[in-house]
Design a protein around this motif. Sequence first.
Motif, PDB file in Angstrom:
ATOM      1  N   VAL A  22      -8.957  -5.561   6.485  1.00 22.41           N
ATOM      2  CA  VAL A  22      -7.673  -5.699   5.813  1.00 22.41           C
ATOM      3  C   VAL A  22      -7.046  -4.326   5.610  1.00 22.41           C
ATOM      4  O   VAL A  22      -5.857  -4.117   5.867  1.00 22.41           O
ATOM      5  N   ARG A  23      -7.866  -3.367   5.179  1.00 23.28           N
ATOM      6  CA  ARG A  23      -7.358  -2.018   4.951  1.00 23.28           C
ATOM      7  C   ARG A  23      -6.843  -1.389   6.233  1.00 23.28           C
ATOM      8  O   ARG A  23      -5.789  -0.760   6.252  1.00 23.28           O
ATOM      9  N   MET A  52       1.601   0.085   8.100  1.00 22.00           N
ATOM     10  CA  MET A  52       2.380   1.170   7.512  1.00 22.00           C
ATOM     11  C   MET A  52       2.784   2.181   8.583  1.00 22.00           C
ATOM     12  O   MET A  52       3.924   2.628   8.657  1.00 22.00           O
ATOM     13  N   ALA A  60     -13.076  -6.369   4.117  1.00 17.35           N
ATOM     14  CA  ALA A  60     -12.155  -5.541   3.345  1.00 17.35           C
ATOM     15  C   ALA A  60     -11.652  -4.377   4.200  1.00 17.35           C
ATOM     16  O   ALA A  60     -10.464  -4.047   4.188  1.00 17.35           O
ATOM     17  N   HIS A 102     -18.730  -8.546   3.669  1.00 15.21           N
ATOM     18  CA  HIS A 102     -17.565  -8.427   2.791  1.00 15.21           C
ATOM     19  C   HIS A 102     -16.878  -7.093   2.997  1.00 15.21           C
ATOM     20  O   HIS A 102     -15.655  -6.999   3.054  1.00 15.21           O
ATOM     21  N   SER A 103     -17.715  -6.076   3.095  1.00 19.50           N
ATOM     22  CA  SER A 103     -17.180  -4.740   3.278  1.00 19.50           C
ATOM     23  C   SER A 103     -16.398  -4.627   4.582  1.00 19.50           C
ATOM     24  O   SER A 103     -15.342  -4.006   4.648  1.00 19.50           O
ATOM     25  N   ILE A 124      -9.746 -16.038   5.348  1.00 20.21           N
ATOM     26  CA  ILE A 124      -9.964 -14.729   5.954  1.00 20.21           C
ATOM     27  C   ILE A 124      -9.433 -14.711   7.377  1.00 20.21           C
ATOM     28  O   ILE A 124      -8.700 -13.800   7.782  1.00 20.21           O
ATOM     29  N   ASP A 132      -5.782 -14.651   7.403  1.00 21.66           N
ATOM     30  CA  ASP A 132      -5.351 -13.318   7.065  1.00 21.66           C
ATOM     31  C   ASP A 132      -5.284 -12.447   8.312  1.00 21.66           C
ATOM     32  O   ASP A 132      -4.290 -11.775   8.566  1.00 21.66           O
ATOM     33  N   HIS A 140      -5.759  -2.865   8.824  1.00 26.92           N
ATOM     34  CA  HIS A 140      -4.514  -3.549   9.138  1.00 26.92           C
ATOM     35  C   HIS A 140      -3.360  -2.948   8.370  1.00 26.92           C
ATOM     36  O   HIS A 140      -2.317  -2.626   8.926  1.00 26.92           O
ATOM     37  N   ASN A 141      -3.573  -2.794   7.073  1.00 25.67           N
ATOM     38  CA  ASN A 141      -2.515  -2.267   6.229  1.00 25.67           C
ATOM     39  C   ASN A 141      -2.096  -0.866   6.682  1.00 25.67           C
ATOM     40  O   ASN A 141      -0.911  -0.539   6.696  1.00 25.67           O
ATOM     41  N   THR A 194      -7.160  -1.564  -2.403  1.00 24.15           N
ATOM     42  CA  THR A 194      -6.387  -0.462  -1.838  1.00 24.15           C
ATOM     43  C   THR A 194      -4.914  -0.824  -1.795  1.00 24.15           C
ATOM     44  O   THR A 194      -4.090  -0.038  -1.359  1.00 24.15           O
ATOM     45  N   SER A 195      -4.611  -2.025  -2.227  1.00 24.41           N
ATOM     46  CA  SER A 195      -3.202  -2.412  -2.298  1.00 24.41           C
ATOM     47  C   SER A 195      -2.899  -2.847  -3.727  1.00 24.41           C
ATOM     48  O   SER A 195      -3.808  -3.101  -4.516  1.00 24.41           O
ATOM     49  N   VAL A 215       0.863  -1.173   0.000  1.00 27.83           N
ATOM     50  CA  VAL A 215       0.000   0.000   0.000  1.00 27.83           C
ATOM     51  C   VAL A 215       0.901   1.224   0.000  1.00 27.83           C
ATOM     52  O   VAL A 215       2.062   1.149   0.366  1.00 27.83           O
ATOM     53  N   TYR A 240     -13.194 -16.840  12.351  1.00 29.31           N
ATOM     54  CA  TYR A 240     -14.213 -17.131  11.348  1.00 29.31           C
ATOM     55  C   TYR A 240     -14.323 -18.610  10.993  1.00 29.31           C
ATOM     56  O   TYR A 240     -15.401 -19.122  10.719  1.00 29.31           O
ATOM     57  N   PHE A 256      -8.510 -10.031  -0.859  1.00 26.66           N
ATOM     58  CA  PHE A 256      -9.563  -9.665   0.094  1.00 26.66           C
ATOM     59  C   PHE A 256      -9.638  -8.164   0.381  1.00 26.66           C
ATOM     60  O   PHE A 256     -10.653  -7.682   0.865  1.00 26.66           O
ATOM     61  N   ASP A 257      -8.560  -7.464   0.122  1.00 28.23           N
ATOM     62  CA  ASP A 257      -8.569  -6.027   0.414  1.00 28.23           C
ATOM     63  C   ASP A 257      -9.580  -5.282  -0.460  1.00 28.23           C
ATOM     64  O   ASP A 257      -9.918  -4.138  -0.183  1.00 28.23           O
ATOM     65  N   GLY A 258     -10.065  -5.946  -1.509  1.00 26.33           N
ATOM     66  CA  GLY A 258     -11.038  -5.259  -2.362  1.00 26.33           C
ATOM     67  C   GLY A 258     -12.391  -5.925  -2.335  1.00 26.33           C
ATOM     68  O   GLY A 258     -13.250  -5.600  -3.140  1.00 26.33           O
ATOM     69  N   TYR A 259     -12.572  -6.822  -1.380  1.00 31.60           N
ATOM     70  CA  TYR A 259     -13.721  -7.722  -1.339  1.00 31.60           C
ATOM     71  C   TYR A 259     -15.052  -7.014  -1.634  1.00 31.60           C
ATOM     72  O   TYR A 259     -15.960  -7.563  -2.231  1.00 31.60           O
ATOM     73  N   ASP A 260     -15.196  -5.771  -1.210  1.00 30.64           N
ATOM     74  CA  ASP A 260     -16.482  -5.115  -1.395  1.00 30.64           C
ATOM     75  C   ASP A 260     -16.538  -4.185  -2.595  1.00 30.64           C
ATOM     76  O   ASP A 260     -17.568  -4.026  -3.229  1.00 30.64           O
ATOM     77  N   ALA A 261     -15.407  -3.564  -2.910  1.00 34.33           N
ATOM     78  CA  ALA A 261     -15.503  -2.517  -3.916  1.00 34.33           C
ATOM     79  C   ALA A 261     -14.232  -2.425  -4.762  1.00 34.33           C
ATOM     80  O   ALA A 261     -14.129  -3.031  -5.810  1.00 34.33           O
ATOM     81  N   HIS A 262     -13.256  -1.704  -4.280  1.00 39.29           N
ATOM     82  CA  HIS A 262     -12.034  -1.578  -5.064  1.00 39.29           C
ATOM     83  C   HIS A 262     -10.827  -1.839  -4.170  1.00 39.29           C
ATOM     84  O   HIS A 262     -10.877  -1.661  -2.960  1.00 39.29           O
ATOM     85  N   LYS A 290     -23.021  -8.344   1.538  1.00 36.28           N
ATOM     86  CA  LYS A 290     -22.165  -7.231   1.097  1.00 36.28           C
ATOM     87  C   LYS A 290     -21.526  -6.515   2.274  1.00 36.28           C
ATOM     88  O   LYS A 290     -20.363  -6.131   2.248  1.00 36.28           O
ATOM     89  N   ARG A 348      -1.745 -12.094   3.032  1.00 40.43           N
ATOM     90  CA  ARG A 348      -2.451 -10.857   3.275  1.00 40.43           C
ATOM     91  C   ARG A 348      -2.499 -10.131   1.949  1.00 40.43           C
ATOM     92  O   ARG A 348      -1.603 -10.242   1.124  1.00 40.43           O
ATOM     93  N   ALA A 349      -3.542  -9.440   1.723  1.00 36.16           N
ATOM     94  CA  ALA A 349      -3.646  -8.676   0.485  1.00 36.16           C
ATOM     95  C   ALA A 349      -4.287  -7.340   0.801  1.00 36.16           C
ATOM     96  O   ALA A 349      -3.903  -6.338   0.300  1.00 36.16           O
TER      97      ALA A 349
END
Lengths: 238, 238
Positions: free
Chosen positions: B135-136, B143, B132, B128-129, A131, A134, B138-139, A94-95, A65, B89, A86-92, B125, A237-238
């Motif tokens: 994960v974000r 960082m 995600a 999933h969100s 998951i 992760d 975490h990232n 980020t990594s 990221v 999970y 999985f970092d984009g599981y819902d939408a877009h 959804k 991890r993604a």
Amino acid sequence: MTLSCDLCALSEICLPAGLNDDELALLEKNVLPSLKFKKGEVLYAASEEFSGLYAVKSGSFKSAVSSSDGDAQIVGFHMPGELIGFDGYDAHHTSSVVALENSMVCKVPGSHLDFLCSNIKSVSKHIHSMIANDVRAHNSVLMLIAQKSAEDRVICFLKNVSDRNKKRGFSSVDFTLSMPRGDIANYLGMAPETISRLLAQLQDDKIVEFDRRNVHIIDYNELTRRSCGHEDPSAVRA
Amino acid sequence: MTLSCDLCALSEICLPAGLNDDELALLEKNVLPSLKFKKGEVLYAASEEFSGLYAVKSGSFKSAVSSSDGDAQIVGFHMPGELIGFDGYDAHHTSSVVALENSMVCKVPGSHLDFLCSNIKSVSKHIHSMIANDVRAHNSVLMLIAQKSAEDRVICFLKNVSDRNKKRGFSSVDFTLSMPRGDIANYLGMAPETISRLLAQLQDDKIVEFDRRNVHIIDYNELTRRSCGHEDPSAVRA
DNA sequence: CGTTAATTTGATCATCTTCAACATGAGTGG
DNA sequence: CCACTCATGTTGAAGATGATCAAATTAACG
């Protein structure tokens, strides 16, 4: 033509694990033929729309990221059998994910994911498991970086790569690091120079030998003993 | 008697978000009456079997992992509207979650999760969100800890808490930290003394005022400017 | 085979930790 | 309601770990 899932060497640790013949057939119908990536090529980039999960078939990847002030952080290395995205599981996303060497991935399109999860119990379970892995891996790394000395971090990193090789059926004492020192340093939150010095010291202590990116673990027990309760997350991890 | 989901103040940011009446009714049938936890009480402990996800209704929690050598690492703070439990999970939890103050949670039993996800698209959804987001978050934290100075970490932490309060409809400039300094320090990978000094400095610089655990942000813009591209993850981790 | 990237090594320096002492508050029982 | 006690938080000084800067070596790759 893609090798079918049941013939894939990774079938025991990847999505096909535990499926019967019917389920396998169904799975294969929903996985795209494997894709090739050359070293340095991008699997997906930050801000790209989510289009599915990827299973590493061969080679390896790193995901990173970057913050708005330009700094980059590598947040994971991905080896065969591991699931990415999985970092984009819902939408877009980020990594961004980049191949560390010539590699192959199998893609499960997002549109097929719900279907697969609904119809094959063990796929659903496997995804959940991934998951949870992760999250666990994240927690381990966080603990490592937040609490441990630079030496501990390097040792745990080596131990972790070793464990993941073992899980895939490869040697846990002889392997190659597919990433440059700088990437390891970034991932572990330290300077490349520090990595270099610590590896040199491990070599002096006759615990591990290094030839370039080739690793030979001389004293596996000692390495394990020194690896500070950083349990094997063996996860991605993604 | 539990407040129904549609009357809950958090319905906009929690699982009920975006559901129609029928779906809401279905959701409520699958959520247990809310549970109370006193400060210090354990929501779940590491190694406990996964039994479902929890939504924080009021109060706050922290989750922590511990390594085999006894070290503990706080891996997340959880505020109302956030979902906890993904670390288990698939099987059993690897982190422990403890109430930081008197709090309430709603529980979605694991056995009902698949059902809900299959039958209510937006619940699926939303989950999933949340994953995600996890994960974000975490990232971002990785960082932060791996790359940024102690001062940056503290500032980003404050900014993050502020943002999460805002998201829940509360003040982003006046709030209370429910966790002790030591927990913040552990979470950010530094010594409590360092936290103390840096907060004192922020106060000297007339950016934030502290009275005990009460925070008043004087110069929100300056705080934002200094918060090193640590985007608002507004998410949880468990 | 040359050119660039990656890695190593040495020396210096800064940040943050640690240790110690002290201050302040919260919680408890009399 | 007050006094006591323990946990939490603050502040100071010294020391250590790891970063940074600079330079030399070595490998990767066209």
